[in-house]
Design an enzyme around this catalytic site. Sequence first.
Site, PDB file in Angstrom:
ATOM      1  CB  CYS A 136      -0.933  -0.002   1.203  1.00  9.55           C
ATOM      2  SG  CYS A 136      -1.761  -1.577   1.525  1.00  9.55           S
ATOM      3  CB  CYS A 167      -3.257   7.735   8.893  1.00 13.39           C
ATOM      4  SG  CYS A 167      -4.181   7.293   7.412  1.00 13.39           S
ATOM      5  CG  ASP A 208      -1.069   1.785  -4.028  1.00 14.86           C
ATOM      6  OD1 ASP A 208      -0.851   2.113  -2.840  1.00 14.86           O
ATOM      7  OD2 ASP A 208      -2.104   2.058  -4.641  1.00 14.86           O
ATOM      8  CG  ASP A 261       0.624   3.455   5.655  1.00 14.76           C
ATOM      9  OD1 ASP A 261      -0.441   3.443   6.291  1.00 14.76           O
ATOM     10  OD2 ASP A 261       1.228   4.495   5.356  1.00 14.76           O
ATOM     11  CB  ALA A 285       0.245   5.218  -3.711  1.00  9.24           C
ATOM     12  N   GLY A 295       4.242   7.179  -1.777  1.00  7.45           N
ATOM     13  CA  GLY A 295       5.651   6.827  -1.836  1.00  7.45           C
ATOM     14  C   GLY A 295       6.566   7.495  -0.848  1.00  7.45           C
ATOM     15  N   GLY A 296       6.040   8.277   0.080  1.00 12.31           N
ATOM     16  CA  GLY A 296       6.910   8.958   1.036  1.00 12.31           C
ATOM     17  C   GLY A 296       7.725   7.978   1.878  1.00 12.31           C
TER      18      GLY A 296
END
Length: 468
Positions: free
Chosen positions: A298, A417, A320, A364, A300, A302-303
């Site tokens: 998951c 998040c 992704d 993530d 994207a 891409g940080g």
Amino acid sequence: MNKRPTLSLKSPAKPAAPKLRASHARDLKPALQTGFQTRLKPDSLAFSLIGAANAIAQVKNGTNLPQALAQVWARQPDTTPQARGAMQDIAYRAMRQLGQSEALVALMAPKAPEPLVSALLSCALALMTAPDPTPPYEEFTVVDQTVSAADAHPDTARAKGMVNAVLRRFLRERQALLDTALLQPVAKWNYPQWWIDAVKTAWPQDWQGVLATGNTAPPLTLRINARKTSMQQYLATLAEAGMAARQIGPYAVRLDKPVGVQLIPGFAEGLVSVQDAGAQLAAPLLDVQHGMRVLDACAAPGGKTCHILELADAQVTALDADPKRLARVGENLDRLQLQATLKPAEAQNRDWWDGQPFDRILADVPCTASGIVRRHPDIRWLRRKADTLQLATLSGKILDNLWQMLAPGGKLLFVTCSLWPQESEAQAAAFAVRNQAVRLDAPGQLLPAGGSGQDHDGLFYALFEKNA
């Protein structure tokens, strides 16, 4: 989502009503004319107001705000960069204050306005009740330009007089109207009632601070590229450019005043990237060593993928489900001159995997994104209470699937998040039991925080090791 079946008692059939042309069938609401190009000047506030209102109306129909704004801009070829900035600012303000604005409109409007009229009023009221020390625009300018905006669009022109009357009444009776509206929790906190209740239940000691932080504009936080510069060097670069900033993490720098990425020194050259300070904890927690096989599921935009590669020479696979979002990972890698294998595939499936285990996995996983509403204020209005269970179920499948791909002695970092325990701590605890995973030290739940010492979104971290 399956809907509960309902029983209906059918009455005897009635004769078909005569067919009317759409213009005469008042019970038929015409589709929102999102592509209509007004004759308003692109540098006027009215132009930006109607554009922002268009985006807000699309959000109310289920489109996320960045996509809605992009559609508005694409349909208005004469939109200048300055107008885009103004539309975006107004739209985000309106999303953060939507509960209050809609409560005020309900108190003042003689009947429920049409969607674009309601959105236009929400944009105007957000500007007139802005929490800024200095209002973004003079109030009478907002009224005048909102009326001009209403007059210029076919979906709002008939309501021009009502728009004028509502806004002028607000100026006359501001305090009394606000006092009445703010008796409603949705208006006071600017979240749906179910969201307010969920935060109270999950964080009974901190709920007011969590909600308040989510209504603030986020900072611009940068991540230093350790391959190309150091914290000291980059802070000096910012000082030379006249940009005040401070270090708020090992690689995190917060600018005192946000600017466009094109104005950030060294951004195009890959010296820094934009990334929340809380999100910057992921790569160091994984403890990636040179030569390791690493999966960023998951991935994207891409940080975290890029941060891993900035810290170690690893063989990284970025996965992704959305090929378009995966392309953004490639763009970020190119700007930073880094390399990874990009795979468009769903993390709950295994058909993309070559059977070689990974030494580190970053998961993530999908979630309600309830911890990042200050950056994405539309999320609170787009989500539904049932989304939490659906997303937690999907995330559990993803974690169990990825665990089978982890090498013995390897580590998996579970990230969300979200602020909801069902998606974070409860998910982590259940995963550990199902898979006999060893849980290592990690921050757990970070509540969203803003201030001089801490300034980050609401993320959750749980780190697991696989027995050899």
